[in-house]
Design a protein around this motif. Sequence first.
Motif, PDB file in Angstrom:
ATOM      1  N   HIS A  25       0.821  -1.215   0.000  1.00 17.50           N
ATOM      2  CA  HIS A  25       0.000   0.000   0.000  1.00 17.50           C
ATOM      3  C   HIS A  25       0.851   1.259   0.000  1.00 17.50           C
ATOM      4  CE1 HIS A  25      -2.619  -3.042   2.245  1.00 17.50           C
ATOM      5  NE2 HIS A  25      -3.152  -2.904   1.054  1.00 17.50           N
ATOM      6  N   PHE A  26       2.082   1.151   0.530  1.00 23.43           N
ATOM      7  CA  PHE A  26       2.999   2.280   0.594  1.00 23.43           C
ATOM      8  C   PHE A  26       4.368   1.807   0.114  1.00 23.43           C
ATOM      9  CE2 PHE A  26       0.160   2.298   4.324  1.00 23.43           C
ATOM     10  CZ  PHE A  26      -0.579   3.453   4.081  1.00 23.43           C
ATOM     11  N   ALA A  27       5.228   2.755  -0.182  1.00 21.12           N
ATOM     12  CA  ALA A  27       6.615   2.395  -0.490  1.00 21.12           C
ATOM     13  C   ALA A  27       7.247   1.825   0.778  1.00 21.12           C
ATOM     14  CB  ALA A  27       7.386   3.615  -0.966  1.00 21.12           C
ATOM     15  N   PRO A  28       7.666   0.566   0.782  1.00 20.49           N
ATOM     16  CA  PRO A  28       8.190  -0.042   2.008  1.00 20.49           C
ATOM     17  C   PRO A  28       9.548   0.504   2.390  1.00 20.49           C
ATOM     18  CG  PRO A  28       8.398  -1.564   0.166  1.00 20.49           C
ATOM     19  CD  PRO A  28       7.637  -0.381  -0.350  1.00 20.49           C
ATOM     20  N   LYS A  29       9.752   0.687   3.694  1.00 24.61           N
ATOM     21  CA  LYS A  29      11.051   1.082   4.210  1.00 24.61           C
ATOM     22  C   LYS A  29      11.925  -0.151   4.468  1.00 24.61           C
ATOM     23  CE  LYS A  29      10.078   5.533   4.626  1.00 24.61           C
ATOM     24  NZ  LYS A  29      10.010   6.173   5.951  1.00 24.61           N
ATOM     25  N   ALA A  30      11.292  -1.250   4.865  1.00 24.39           N
ATOM     26  CA  ALA A  30      12.020  -2.471   5.221  1.00 24.39           C
ATOM     27  C   ALA A  30      11.685  -3.605   4.260  1.00 24.39           C
ATOM     28  CB  ALA A  30      11.695  -2.883   6.652  1.00 24.39           C
ATOM     29  N   LYS A  31      12.703  -4.353   3.866  1.00 19.89           N
ATOM     30  CA  LYS A  31      12.523  -5.559   3.054  1.00 19.89           C
ATOM     31  C   LYS A  31      12.673  -6.824   3.891  1.00 19.89           C
ATOM     32  CE  LYS A  31      14.417  -3.669  -1.277  1.00 19.89           C
ATOM     33  NZ  LYS A  31      15.507  -3.868  -2.276  1.00 19.89           N
ATOM     34  N   HIS A  32      13.369  -6.696   5.024  1.00 20.13           N
ATOM     35  CA  HIS A  32      13.654  -7.847   5.884  1.00 20.13           C
ATOM     36  C   HIS A  32      13.367  -7.481   7.332  1.00 20.13           C
ATOM     37  CE1 HIS A  32      16.142  -9.356   2.480  1.00 20.13           C
ATOM     38  NE2 HIS A  32      16.541  -8.101   2.399  1.00 20.13           N
ATOM     39  N   VAL A  33      13.120  -8.507   8.142  1.00 17.35           N
ATOM     40  CA  VAL A  33      12.934  -8.318   9.586  1.00 17.35           C
ATOM     41  C   VAL A  33      13.762  -9.362  10.325  1.00 17.35           C
ATOM     42  CG1 VAL A  33      11.316  -8.307  11.524  1.00 17.35           C
ATOM     43  CG2 VAL A  33      10.581  -7.422   9.292  1.00 17.35           C
ATOM     44  N   ILE A  34      14.510  -8.927  11.328  1.00 15.64           N
ATOM     45  CA  ILE A  34      15.145  -9.833  12.293  1.00 15.64           C
ATOM     46  C   ILE A  34      14.510  -9.523  13.643  1.00 15.64           C
ATOM     47  CG2 ILE A  34      17.275 -10.556  13.426  1.00 15.64           C
ATOM     48  CD1 ILE A  34      18.818  -9.616  10.974  1.00 15.64           C
ATOM     49  N   TYR A  35      13.707 -10.446  14.147  1.00 16.14           N
ATOM     50  CA  TYR A  35      12.958 -10.229  15.385  1.00 16.14           C
ATOM     51  C   TYR A  35      13.618 -11.040  16.497  1.00 16.14           C
ATOM     52  CZ  TYR A  35       8.760  -9.562  18.310  1.00 16.14           C
ATOM     53  OH  TYR A  35       7.888  -9.208  19.305  1.00 16.14           O
ATOM     54  N   LEU A  36      14.193 -10.347  17.473  1.00 17.44           N
ATOM     55  CA  LEU A  36      14.891 -10.975  18.594  1.00 17.44           C
ATOM     56  C   LEU A  36      13.952 -10.989  19.798  1.00 17.44           C
ATOM     57  CD1 LEU A  36      18.216  -8.956  18.121  1.00 17.44           C
ATOM     58  CD2 LEU A  36      17.619 -11.162  17.091  1.00 17.44           C
ATOM     59  N   HIS A  37      13.354 -12.144  20.065  1.00 19.45           N
ATOM     60  CA  HIS A  37      12.389 -12.246  21.169  1.00 19.45           C
ATOM     61  C   HIS A  37      13.076 -12.825  22.392  1.00 19.45           C
ATOM     62  CE1 HIS A  37       8.073 -12.718  22.578  1.00 19.45           C
ATOM     63  NE2 HIS A  37       8.795 -13.256  23.545  1.00 19.45           N
ATOM     64  N   MET A  38      13.076 -12.044  23.478  1.00 25.18           N
ATOM     65  CA  MET A  38      13.665 -12.465  24.749  1.00 25.18           C
ATOM     66  C   MET A  38      12.577 -13.157  25.571  1.00 25.18           C
ATOM     67  SD  MET A  38      16.725 -11.237  24.234  1.00 25.18           S
ATOM     68  CE  MET A  38      16.488 -11.392  22.447  1.00 25.18           C
ATOM     69  N   VAL A  39      12.558 -14.464  25.523  1.00 25.85           N
ATOM     70  CA  VAL A  39      11.468 -15.248  26.105  1.00 25.85           C
ATOM     71  C   VAL A  39      11.522 -15.206  27.626  1.00 25.85           C
ATOM     72  CG1 VAL A  39      10.406 -17.536  26.234  1.00 25.85           C
ATOM     73  CG2 VAL A  39      11.455 -16.763  24.099  1.00 25.85           C
ATOM     74  N   GLY A  40      10.419 -14.818  28.241  1.00 25.65           N
ATOM     75  CA  GLY A  40      10.316 -14.778  29.696  1.00 25.65           C
ATOM     76  C   GLY A  40      10.007 -13.401  30.229  1.00 25.65           C
ATOM     77  N   GLY A  41      10.337 -12.347  29.461  1.00 24.55           N
ATOM     78  CA  GLY A  41      10.031 -10.988  29.892  1.00 24.55           C
ATOM     79  C   GLY A  41      11.205 -10.304  30.560  1.00 24.55           C
ATOM     80  N   PRO A  42      12.045  -9.577  29.800  1.00 23.88           N
ATOM     81  CA  PRO A  42      13.171  -8.856  30.409  1.00 23.88           C
ATOM     82  C   PRO A  42      12.692  -7.767  31.359  1.00 23.88           C
ATOM     83  CG  PRO A  42      13.373  -8.964  28.009  1.00 23.88           C
ATOM     84  CD  PRO A  42      11.988  -9.410  28.346  1.00 23.88           C
ATOM     85  N   SER A  43      13.484  -7.491  32.369  1.00 25.85           N
ATOM     86  CA  SER A  43      13.142  -6.458  33.348  1.00 25.85           C
ATOM     87  C   SER A  43      13.495  -5.084  32.800  1.00 25.85           C
ATOM     88  CB  SER A  43      13.893  -6.702  34.661  1.00 25.85           C
ATOM     89  OG  SER A  43      13.720  -5.598  35.530  1.00 25.85           O
TER      90      SER A  43
END
Length: 489
Positions: A57-75
């Motif tokens: 729908h728009f000109a994309p800024k990102a072509k890729h995503v690296i999602y770093l999920h810290m499982v458990g909930g960082p403080s």
Amino acid sequence: MSLFQEWVRYETRRQFFGRGANAVGMAALASLAGIGRGAGAGAASIEKDTQQAILTHFAPKAKHVIYLHMVGGPSQLDLYDHKPTMKEWYDKDLPESVRKGQRLTTMTSGQKRFPIAPSMYKFSQHGQSGMSVSELLPYTSKMVDDMCFIRSMNTEAINHEPAISYMQTGNQITGRPCLGSWVSYGLGSLNDDLPTFVVLVAKPSNTEQVQAISARLWSSGYLPGEHAGVSFRSGGDPILYINNPPGVPSTIRRKMLDGLRSLNEMTYQSLGDPETHTRIQQYELAFRMQASVPDLTAVNNESALTYKLYGEEAKKPGSFAHTVLLARRMVERGVRFIQVYHNNWDTHGNVAGRLPSQCKDVDQPCWGLIQDLKQRGLLDETLVIWGGEFGRTIYSQGGLSTTNYGRDHHPRCFTMWMAGGGAKPGMVYGETDDFSYNIVKDPVHIRDFHATVLRLLGYDHERFTYRYQGLDQKLTGVEQAHVITPLLA
């Protein structure tokens, strides 16, 4: 009576209309994925980028995503949300005027006291943004002006399984497509020889409180099965059965796959089940990956300068440093979405003993990843996301001492950050109260976060839908979500 006639005789009304919808859907999917096969990330990538510009729908800024999920909930209290006035509140009870009768987990709801436990770690401000960062993250503190911090994330989920599901799929109930699957569905592939969506599970150096992580988190849900995440293993063959069995040459396997494809095509032509088509594509992708994956995972070919960025731990398969280095290699080769999970952030106890270890696992590798992407000209088109499923409480769970205290789950406010991919660098958004318990300015719900990420990828979250069970399904669901425009560069 033929098999197809028998199936039609007993098909339901929904199946009848779905059969027609599948034909249209497969035609759309064909245009999305491109016509040719085996082109890799070269000329075909240019053609697919052109198609992407039409489909978004728009000109994309990102072509890729690296999602770093810290499982458990960082403080957030011990890492990014500095609350210096809490030193004056040490061991005093959390005021009811702050808690406001909000829900607690069963792990602390029975406590007679809720003693305030200020962070035992020093904070200092860094960069032009003046972002306060804990002493536990010395490398991260050097790149705050490349990062976009959100201090006012919030969620209704208070337990891990629904909270992680909410963060990844937009719903506390499992079975919906995750963010990676939506990106795969929308943007398609940049390299036909590798999966569009890859999942990596890093091993924490400390395993005191590891949470369960299941494949439901990278399921494609009601989207076509080909958009599910492909999980790479940290040891042995990256993917099970990717190599030929002993004594079976590639020519024999190719002949077997050709025969299997013919049988599956016959089934697909008779029944029109899109999952049959998905199965065909998965077999073919697995065959092509036999050549592409060994090169992808040959991390030992990296230079000494690269290891200096990520740290010596990057030489250990399965470590977080090794995992994010592998994620960078995937981005280079056209993988759209890389989901990384790092466990053991559920600090109900022994914060002093565990948090330094957790931070050491991720601090330099995250810094190295951002610097590496930047120097290779990939950061502008790669969105890096870091965060957990919720935060931690200012009050201590159980006993209170300066050397051994714990923090319970806290969904009311927590901190996440983004970098690259069109996120505004040097941005600090949102504020919490003196107790890091409630948001006092610019709240960001998970739905808003998802809407913002989709916007960076070129999609209007209201119009980015998939027809399922008579409804236009969305990642952001039916409740109102907003793109947080100040986060966009």
